[in-house]
Each structure stands twice: as structure tokens, then as C-alpha cells.
Design a protein around this motif. Sequence first.
Motif, PDB file in Angstrom:
ATOM      1  N   UNK A  36      -7.555  -9.712  -2.096  1.00 59.66           N
ATOM      2  CA  UNK A  36      -8.751 -10.783  -1.760  1.00 59.66           C
ATOM      3  C   UNK A  36      -9.794 -10.255  -2.287  1.00 59.66           C
ATOM      4  N   UNK A  37     -10.193  -9.203  -2.156  1.00 59.00           N
ATOM      5  CA  UNK A  37     -11.517  -8.748  -2.819  1.00 59.00           C
ATOM      6  C   UNK A  37     -11.327  -8.870  -4.384  1.00 59.00           C
ATOM      7  N   UNK A  38     -10.333  -8.558  -4.791  1.00 59.48           N
ATOM      8  CA  UNK A  38      -9.937  -8.710  -6.438  1.00 59.48           C
ATOM      9  C   UNK A  38     -10.258 -10.218  -6.647  1.00 59.48           C
ATOM     10  N   UNK A  39      -9.711 -10.940  -6.120  1.00 56.77           N
ATOM     11  CA  UNK A  39      -9.633 -12.458  -6.563  1.00 56.77           C
ATOM     12  C   UNK A  39     -11.055 -13.332  -6.095  1.00 56.77           C
ATOM     13  N   UNK A  40     -11.586 -12.821  -4.871  1.00 52.97           N
ATOM     14  CA  UNK A  40     -12.819 -13.488  -4.241  1.00 52.97           C
ATOM     15  C   UNK A  40     -13.938 -12.925  -4.969  1.00 52.97           C
ATOM     16  N   UNK A  41     -14.157 -11.614  -4.902  1.00 57.47           N
ATOM     17  CA  UNK A  41     -15.429 -10.889  -5.224  1.00 57.47           C
ATOM     18  C   UNK A  41     -15.418 -10.364  -6.714  1.00 57.47           C
ATOM     19  N   UNK A  42     -14.395 -10.429  -7.311  1.00 52.48           N
ATOM     20  CA  UNK A  42     -14.373  -9.952  -8.771  1.00 52.48           C
ATOM     21  C   UNK A  42     -15.168 -11.013  -9.527  1.00 52.48           C
ATOM     22  N   UNK A  43     -14.978 -12.163  -9.471  1.00 55.26           N
ATOM     23  CA  UNK A  43     -15.760 -13.297 -10.090  1.00 55.26           C
ATOM     24  C   UNK A  43     -17.456 -13.359  -9.807  1.00 55.26           C
ATOM     25  N   UNK A  44     -17.686 -12.696  -8.789  1.00 52.98           N
ATOM     26  CA  UNK A  44     -19.005 -12.739  -8.234  1.00 52.98           C
ATOM     27  C   UNK A  44     -20.032 -11.682  -9.129  1.00 52.98           C
ATOM     28  N   UNK A  45     -19.021 -10.806  -9.537  1.00 48.98           N
ATOM     29  CA  UNK A  45     -19.490  -9.608 -10.237  1.00 48.98           C
ATOM     30  C   UNK A  45     -19.661  -9.775 -11.704  1.00 48.98           C
ATOM     31  N   UNK A  46     -19.024 -10.753 -12.170  1.00 48.70           N
ATOM     32  CA  UNK A  46     -19.078 -11.159 -13.907  1.00 48.70           C
ATOM     33  C   UNK A  46     -20.529 -11.362 -14.187  1.00 48.70           C
ATOM     34  N   UNK A  47     -21.335 -12.168 -13.718  1.00 47.17           N
ATOM     35  CA  UNK A  47     -22.693 -12.326 -14.232  1.00 47.17           C
ATOM     36  C   UNK A  47     -23.501 -10.919 -14.050  1.00 47.17           C
ATOM     37  N   UNK A  48     -23.184 -10.032 -13.224  1.00 48.41           N
ATOM     38  CA  UNK A  48     -24.269  -8.834 -13.202  1.00 48.41           C
ATOM     39  C   UNK A  48     -23.567  -7.620 -13.605  1.00 48.41           C
ATOM     40  N   UNK A  49     -22.132  -7.568 -14.077  1.00 45.73           N
ATOM     41  CA  UNK A  49     -21.612  -6.289 -14.332  1.00 45.73           C
ATOM     42  C   UNK A  49     -22.129  -5.744 -15.548  1.00 45.73           C
ATOM     43  N   UNK A  50     -22.616  -6.345 -16.440  1.00 48.76           N
ATOM     44  CA  UNK A  50     -23.401  -5.942 -17.610  1.00 48.76           C
ATOM     45  C   UNK A  50     -24.571  -5.166 -17.577  1.00 48.76           C
ATOM     46  N   UNK A  51     -25.263  -5.457 -16.264  1.00 46.40           N
ATOM     47  CA  UNK A  51     -26.396  -4.602 -15.942  1.00 46.40           C
ATOM     48  C   UNK A  51     -26.033  -3.253 -15.287  1.00 46.40           C
ATOM     49  N   UNK A  52     -24.855  -2.858 -15.074  1.00 45.12           N
ATOM     50  CA  UNK A  52     -24.422  -1.557 -14.439  1.00 45.12           C
ATOM     51  C   UNK A  52     -24.508  -0.509 -15.340  1.00 45.12           C
ATOM     52  N   UNK A  53     -25.157   0.584 -15.109  1.00 49.32           N
ATOM     53  CA  UNK A  53     -25.299   1.805 -16.044  1.00 49.32           C
ATOM     54  C   UNK A  53     -23.613   2.289 -16.375  1.00 49.32           C
ATOM     55  N   UNK A  54     -23.657   2.278 -17.810  1.00 47.41           N
ATOM     56  CA  UNK A  54     -22.359   2.615 -18.238  1.00 47.41           C
ATOM     57  C   UNK A  54     -21.246   1.509 -17.931  1.00 47.41           C
ATOM     58  N   UNK A  55     -21.607   0.351 -17.995  1.00 46.21           N
ATOM     59  CA  UNK A  55     -20.836  -0.838 -17.437  1.00 46.21           C
ATOM     60  C   UNK A  55     -19.523  -0.951 -18.283  1.00 46.21           C
ATOM     61  N   UNK A  56     -18.223  -1.278 -17.834  1.00 46.82           N
ATOM     62  CA  UNK A  56     -17.185  -1.474 -18.661  1.00 46.82           C
ATOM     63  C   UNK A  56     -17.063  -2.547 -19.145  1.00 46.82           C
ATOM     64  N   UNK A  57     -15.977  -3.071 -19.951  1.00 43.88           N
ATOM     65  CA  UNK A  57     -16.089  -4.157 -20.806  1.00 43.88           C
ATOM     66  C   UNK A  57     -15.864  -5.437 -19.931  1.00 43.88           C
ATOM     67  N   UNK A  58     -15.389  -5.276 -18.588  1.00 44.26           N
ATOM     68  CA  UNK A  58     -15.188  -6.656 -17.601  1.00 44.26           C
ATOM     69  C   UNK A  58     -15.363  -6.218 -16.531  1.00 44.26           C
ATOM     70  N   UNK A  59     -15.394  -7.052 -15.646  1.00 47.92           N
ATOM     71  CA  UNK A  59     -15.717  -6.954 -14.154  1.00 47.92           C
ATOM     72  C   UNK A  59     -14.525  -6.122 -13.624  1.00 47.92           C
ATOM     73  N   UNK A  60     -13.136  -6.520 -14.091  1.00 46.82           N
ATOM     74  CA  UNK A  60     -12.023  -5.932 -13.173  1.00 46.82           C
ATOM     75  C   UNK A  60     -11.728  -4.877 -13.652  1.00 46.82           C
ATOM     76  N   UNK A  61     -12.356  -4.278 -14.602  1.00 40.49           N
ATOM     77  CA  UNK A  61     -12.338  -2.818 -15.240  1.00 40.49           C
ATOM     78  C   UNK A  61     -13.033  -1.915 -14.140  1.00 40.49           C
ATOM     79  N   UNK A  62     -14.086  -2.615 -13.799  1.00 40.16           N
ATOM     80  CA  UNK A  62     -15.109  -1.914 -12.825  1.00 40.16           C
ATOM     81  C   UNK A  62     -14.505  -1.828 -11.561  1.00 40.16           C
ATOM     82  N   UNK A  63     -13.888  -3.181 -10.986  1.00 42.05           N
ATOM     83  CA  UNK A  63     -13.592  -3.158  -9.629  1.00 42.05           C
ATOM     84  C   UNK A  63     -12.261  -2.641  -9.145  1.00 42.05           C
TER      85      UNK A  63
END
Length: 255
Positions: A36-63
Motif C-alpha cells: 500500500x505504501x508502494x502504490x499510494x505513497x510512491x507517486x507522491x515521491x515522483x515530483x520531489x525524488x530528484x531533489x534527494x541527495x544522491x537520488x536514484x533514477x526513479x521514486x520506486x528505486x528509492x522507496x
Amino acid sequence: MSVTFWRECWIVFRRQIRMNLRNPAWVLIGVMQPVLYLVLFGPLLKPIVESFPGAPDNEFTFLVPGLLVQLGMFGAFFAGFGLIAEWREGVIEAERVTPASRTALLVGRLMRDLAQLLVQALILVGLGYWMGMRGSVGGIVFGISLTLLIGGACAAASNALALTTKSEDVMAPVINMVMMPVLLLSGIMLPMTLGPDWLKRASDFMPFRWIVDAVRDGFVGDLGTSHLAWGTGWALALFVVAVWWGTAVFRKENA
């Protein structure tokens, strides 16, 4: 260890796994929270994941790596509730009259917990791939292995706590009290580098933060980082201490 010891472990494992297979819904229930976190929270990370230090290529690789560790912690920490039920039904009393090794009584149960965790981890990783996660195959194998190690530590600690308290009413608030700071300071949902300095310093003393970072580094193929070394060291240390505690409690209970 002798062949007899592993035979005893297998007997305990086989009984425990049969109990699970009678109601396989528990495997799916255990994986539903991270899914549920993956499905519901993952899309919320998409707009901000690029601002993470050492960010991966997409939000799911991080989450997904963080959710793997969460699965290992939260799922395994509740393993002890079933042990309380077994104690209340007299199963532990029946086992204490057998010549089986007291360590085997714990290890057999841990084998069941790790088998269940492996199935749940594979489901989570498979779903992550389906949703767009990318990662190194070797790194993912390492991440799952580290998840199993920390899951074994949490399951052993949960069993020890269960036999110590013998009460769900005591055990539940203790687990909730422990899990809250672990969840907030481990960086499962968001990297701790986004927080203020005092929060980052506090997270440095949280072993699970290093384990989460190690699994994330493994997923992207960075297998030579200090995070990976610290995370692996902490996972091994927690596993050894938890198994020692669980074994000591089982031996005391069955003395």
C-alpha cells in the motif's frame, strides 16, 4: 552443529510452516502494508525524488529498499504473538519435555519466519519492478539477504519478548513504543539528509538507518560504500545479539 540439531530444527520448522499453510492469507496480509505504501505513497515521491541527495533514477528505486527493511522489521516483530498463543495452548510445555535442543526450538521458528519473509520480499520486489523500479540484480540479492538478516534479528527478539512477557497486552505497546522512533529515524520514507541537523545527528545512532542506506546502495549497484559496510555490520550485530537473547530465554523457559 550436529545433524541431530538440524533435524530438530526441521521438525519445528515443518510444524510451524504447516500452521501457516493452513491459512496462507497471513503471508498476503503481512505484505499488504508495504504494498500500500508502494502504490499510494510512491507517486507522491515522483515530483520531489530528484531533489534527494544522491537520488536514484526513479521514486520506486528509492522507496522499495526502504519498504523491504520495513517489511523485515515490522513483520518479524509480530512473530512473537503466535508464540504467546502457543504458550497459552500448552505447546511450549509439551516441547519442554522432549529431548530437543532449546536452541532448535528457536531456530526452527526463525526458519519459518525467514521463509515467510522471503516470499513477501519477492512479491514486493516483483511489484516494484512492474511499477518501474530499476536496480542491479546482485544488489537486489544483497538487499533481500540483508532484509532476511534483520528480519531474523527482529523475529528472535520478538520471540524472546513474547516468552518474557507472556501477554499481548504488554507486548503490543512495547513494540509500538520501539517501532515509532525506528520508523521516523530510519529514513524509510524520506532520506534523513532532508531533515534539520539535530535530526540527522539523532538518526546516526539508529542502526536501522544504516541498514536502509546499505540496501539502497546495493539496489543501485554501489557495493563498496561506507553505508553498505556499516549497514551490514549493524545487521550482523543485531542478529547475533537477538539470537543470543532468544536462545537464552528459550533455555530459561525450558529449564
